[in-house]
Design a protein around this motif. Sequence first.
Motif, PDB file in Angstrom:
ATOM      1  N   ARG A  10     -40.133  27.273 -13.242  1.00 53.23           N
ATOM      2  CA  ARG A  10     -38.920  28.065 -13.070  1.00 53.23           C
ATOM      3  C   ARG A  10     -37.642  27.324 -13.427  1.00 53.23           C
ATOM      4  O   ARG A  10     -36.567  27.895 -13.485  1.00 53.23           O
ATOM      5  CB  ARG A  10     -38.830  28.584 -11.636  1.00 53.23           C
ATOM      6  N   THR A  11     -37.720  25.997 -13.661  1.00 54.20           N
ATOM      7  CA  THR A  11     -36.510  25.286 -14.044  1.00 54.20           C
ATOM      8  C   THR A  11     -36.185  25.539 -15.498  1.00 54.20           C
ATOM      9  O   THR A  11     -37.039  25.867 -16.298  1.00 54.20           O
ATOM     10  CB  THR A  11     -36.655  23.775 -13.781  1.00 54.20           C
ATOM     11  N   GLN A  12     -34.912  25.363 -15.855  1.00 56.94           N
ATOM     12  CA  GLN A  12     -34.446  25.933 -17.110  1.00 56.94           C
ATOM     13  C   GLN A  12     -34.672  25.087 -18.341  1.00 56.94           C
ATOM     14  O   GLN A  12     -34.882  25.637 -19.413  1.00 56.94           O
ATOM     15  CB  GLN A  12     -32.946  26.240 -16.981  1.00 56.94           C
ATOM     16  N   ILE A 306     -43.200  10.524 -12.657  1.00 59.66           N
ATOM     17  CA  ILE A 306     -43.187  10.986 -14.049  1.00 59.66           C
ATOM     18  C   ILE A 306     -42.380  12.271 -14.166  1.00 59.66           C
ATOM     19  O   ILE A 306     -41.532  12.419 -15.061  1.00 59.66           O
ATOM     20  CB  ILE A 306     -44.625  11.209 -14.557  1.00 59.66           C
ATOM     21  N   LEU A 307     -42.627  13.219 -13.255  1.00 60.20           N
ATOM     22  CA  LEU A 307     -41.947  14.512 -13.329  1.00 60.20           C
ATOM     23  C   LEU A 307     -40.449  14.376 -13.074  1.00 60.20           C
ATOM     24  O   LEU A 307     -39.635  15.042 -13.720  1.00 60.20           O
ATOM     25  CB  LEU A 307     -42.576  15.488 -12.331  1.00 60.20           C
ATOM     26  N   ILE A 308     -40.091  13.519 -12.133  1.00 58.78           N
ATOM     27  CA  ILE A 308     -38.668  13.264 -11.876  1.00 58.78           C
ATOM     28  C   ILE A 308     -38.012  12.690 -13.122  1.00 58.78           C
ATOM     29  O   ILE A 308     -36.916  13.095 -13.520  1.00 58.78           O
ATOM     30  CB  ILE A 308     -38.503  12.304 -10.673  1.00 58.78           C
ATOM     31  N   LYS A 311     -37.622  15.398 -15.918  1.00 62.23           N
ATOM     32  CA  LYS A 311     -36.501  16.292 -15.664  1.00 62.23           C
ATOM     33  C   LYS A 311     -35.165  15.573 -15.857  1.00 62.23           C
ATOM     34  O   LYS A 311     -34.229  16.108 -16.454  1.00 62.23           O
ATOM     35  CB  LYS A 311     -36.589  16.859 -14.241  1.00 62.23           C
ATOM     36  N   GLY A 312     -35.072  14.354 -15.357  1.00 65.28           N
ATOM     37  CA  GLY A 312     -33.825  13.598 -15.501  1.00 65.28           C
ATOM     38  C   GLY A 312     -33.497  13.295 -16.937  1.00 65.28           C
ATOM     39  O   GLY A 312     -32.343  13.439 -17.378  1.00 65.28           O
ATOM     40  N   SER A 313     -34.507  12.880 -17.728  1.00 66.22           N
ATOM     41  CA  SER A 313     -34.255  12.553 -19.130  1.00 66.22           C
ATOM     42  C   SER A 313     -33.939  13.792 -19.953  1.00 66.22           C
ATOM     43  O   SER A 313     -33.349  13.704 -21.021  1.00 66.22           O
ATOM     44  CB  SER A 313     -35.461  11.819 -19.740  1.00 66.22           C
ATOM     45  N   ASN A 318     -30.872  19.811 -11.717  1.00 68.76           N
ATOM     46  CA  ASN A 318     -31.365  20.735 -10.696  1.00 68.76           C
ATOM     47  C   ASN A 318     -32.888  20.674 -10.594  1.00 68.76           C
ATOM     48  O   ASN A 318     -33.453  20.651  -9.503  1.00 68.76           O
ATOM     49  CB  ASN A 318     -30.928  22.171 -11.018  1.00 68.76           C
ATOM     50  N   GLY A 319     -33.547  20.652 -11.754  1.00 65.50           N
ATOM     51  CA  GLY A 319     -34.999  20.550 -11.761  1.00 65.50           C
ATOM     52  C   GLY A 319     -35.471  19.246 -11.144  1.00 65.50           C
ATOM     53  O   GLY A 319     -36.453  19.223 -10.400  1.00 65.50           O
ATOM     54  N   MET A 320     -34.780  18.155 -11.457  1.00 61.99           N
ATOM     55  CA  MET A 320     -35.128  16.858 -10.885  1.00 61.99           C
ATOM     56  C   MET A 320     -35.019  16.890  -9.365  1.00 61.99           C
ATOM     57  O   MET A 320     -35.908  16.410  -8.642  1.00 61.99           O
ATOM     58  CB  MET A 320     -34.210  15.769 -11.456  1.00 61.99           C
ATOM     59  N   GLU A 321     -33.949  17.477  -8.865  1.00 63.40           N
ATOM     60  CA  GLU A 321     -33.749  17.551  -7.415  1.00 63.40           C
ATOM     61  C   GLU A 321     -34.805  18.415  -6.745  1.00 63.40           C
ATOM     62  O   GLU A 321     -35.244  18.118  -5.628  1.00 63.40           O
ATOM     63  CB  GLU A 321     -32.343  18.080  -7.121  1.00 63.40           C
TER      64      GLU A 321
END
Length: 599
Positions: A10-12, A306-308, A311-313, A318-321
């Motif tokens: 659901r993240t963009q 890895i997922l954090i 999303k951060g890179s 918002n997705g990272m959080e």
Amino acid sequence: MLALSKVLRRTQRLQFGACSAVYSQLEGRSFFTLESPSTVYNDKCEAAPRFQDISSMMMSKRALSSNAGTKSDQEDDLEDGFSELENAKETSSSSSDDDSEDDETKLSADEEEEELDLIETDDGIKTVQKKPSELFNTIVSAAGLSIGSALDKYVEEGNEINRFEVSKAILQLRKRRMYGRALQMSEWLEANKKMEMKDRDYASRLDLIVKTRGLEKGEAYMDKIPKSFRGEVIYRTFLANSVAACNVKKSEVVFNRMKDLGLPLSGFTCDQMLLLYKRVDKKKIADVLLLMEKENVKPSLLTYKILIDVKGSSNDINGMEQIVETMREEGVEPDFYTQAITARHYVGAGLKEKAEKVLKEMEGGSLEANRGAFKDLLSLYATLGREDEVTRIWKICEAKPRFEESLAAIHAFGKLNKVKEAEEIFEKIVKMDRRQSSNTYSVLLRVYVDHKMLSKGKALVKRMDENGCRIEATTWDALIKLYVEAGEVEKAESLLREASKQSHTKPMMTSFMYLMDEYSRRGDVHNAEKIFQRMREVGYTSRLRQFQGLLQAYLNAKAPAYGMRERMKADNIFPNKSMAALLSQGDPFKKTAISEILD
């Protein structure tokens, strides 16, 4: 796990909407044929359900596909330029890009080292001791090609060789990246029947062969391992090395073969595939998560890291959080390194207040009690430009500094343009480091590189040589960058040639890229192509970053880039939006308004 895959969908920034639509197709199909060639896996086994990607599901193929689709426009700026596992372990540099590469390194290396570096006694007890063993000292002090003779003498003198001592020596050799010596020791032990081989011994040998001789030699060795020992630990070791080499086809073939053989799907195996797709095709990450969900594989701390980082890179804060929140909800508490990744991405997004809040969480109630966080705190506060915080933390370390903290402090003060302070710490650490490690010199050399201090850099390398330090990949890398930035490109290329001749080390990919980027800037197509080819010769598989540099050389030279799309396709490289724009500029057959009128 369900919550985690939903967060990803659901993240963009990474569009995974198709996953839920096609996931149900997995339930109705249970058998399929492996379509990727596998030349060395001769075990016969009934086919079993395996992971498949979105594109292959749409075509009703039941295997991991190495034909990644082109990235969506929303992913156009996601950079594929993480450093390779073998080389990025070495050190981090002063730029934020280098910090990202250091993140990739730790993500890749932590679990792999844990898999292969456990010390075992014959009764299965595992322990770790930091003090170098006599066996280790014997191997290190031996001349490069006479380790067998040194071990023969070691035994003749009445010294016992048991599993504990062997495991301890190999662990210490690995920690110092002396893979060649560790391999010679392993081969001597088997040839002299000093130790009964177990699956972990074969796995360790396989890993050392790949690290020193490449994947093809590793495959050949796998085929010679007795079938009774050719189990999960062997395959996942080869999988980890295939991922480290960024070899998508081989990684996917091994992954599917493990499924065919009925080997258990572990968190380690899934994390390796996440690392692979983090580098080459982030859209496939959702597929791995869905497979984990279906097979009830619980996400590990590494999975969340890895997922954090993904999303951060991708600048999807918002997705990272949301990933961090899901992680906490699942009862997994972030460690110092997970917090450091999060803080680094906040810094990259310009969210300094959020970054500092995370850093304070890392410090905890008592900074002295959280000393494991010091290295990352020094680096991140320096990136934020907080000289006061760097000085505060270093004062706590200074009374009794640890080696890694001291290196981090040199790096941090260099970032803050405090070269004198960095040099003072260096002098202290040289006195601490009785082995005169090249790593110590490399960190200060990197500071000189960042400040374009060519004369000081040359003097430091001369001092290294006088003190008997062997020049490792990180030192070559810093030197090459130093000469490139000083405008002495011919000298930099001669150093790269010299580094390539060294048997104990392989030049870092960044060492080649410094030169390629400079040749690209000059529009020197001939030399850019030469560097591109050299990277292949030393074993670096092509990646998007390399093609970007090469194509830029053609554009700056105003020369037609014939066949560039086909070359990329042959290497299984698919352009993102920015690369597609460059390809369009370099297309010699591109139609323009004028050319259409003339036609």
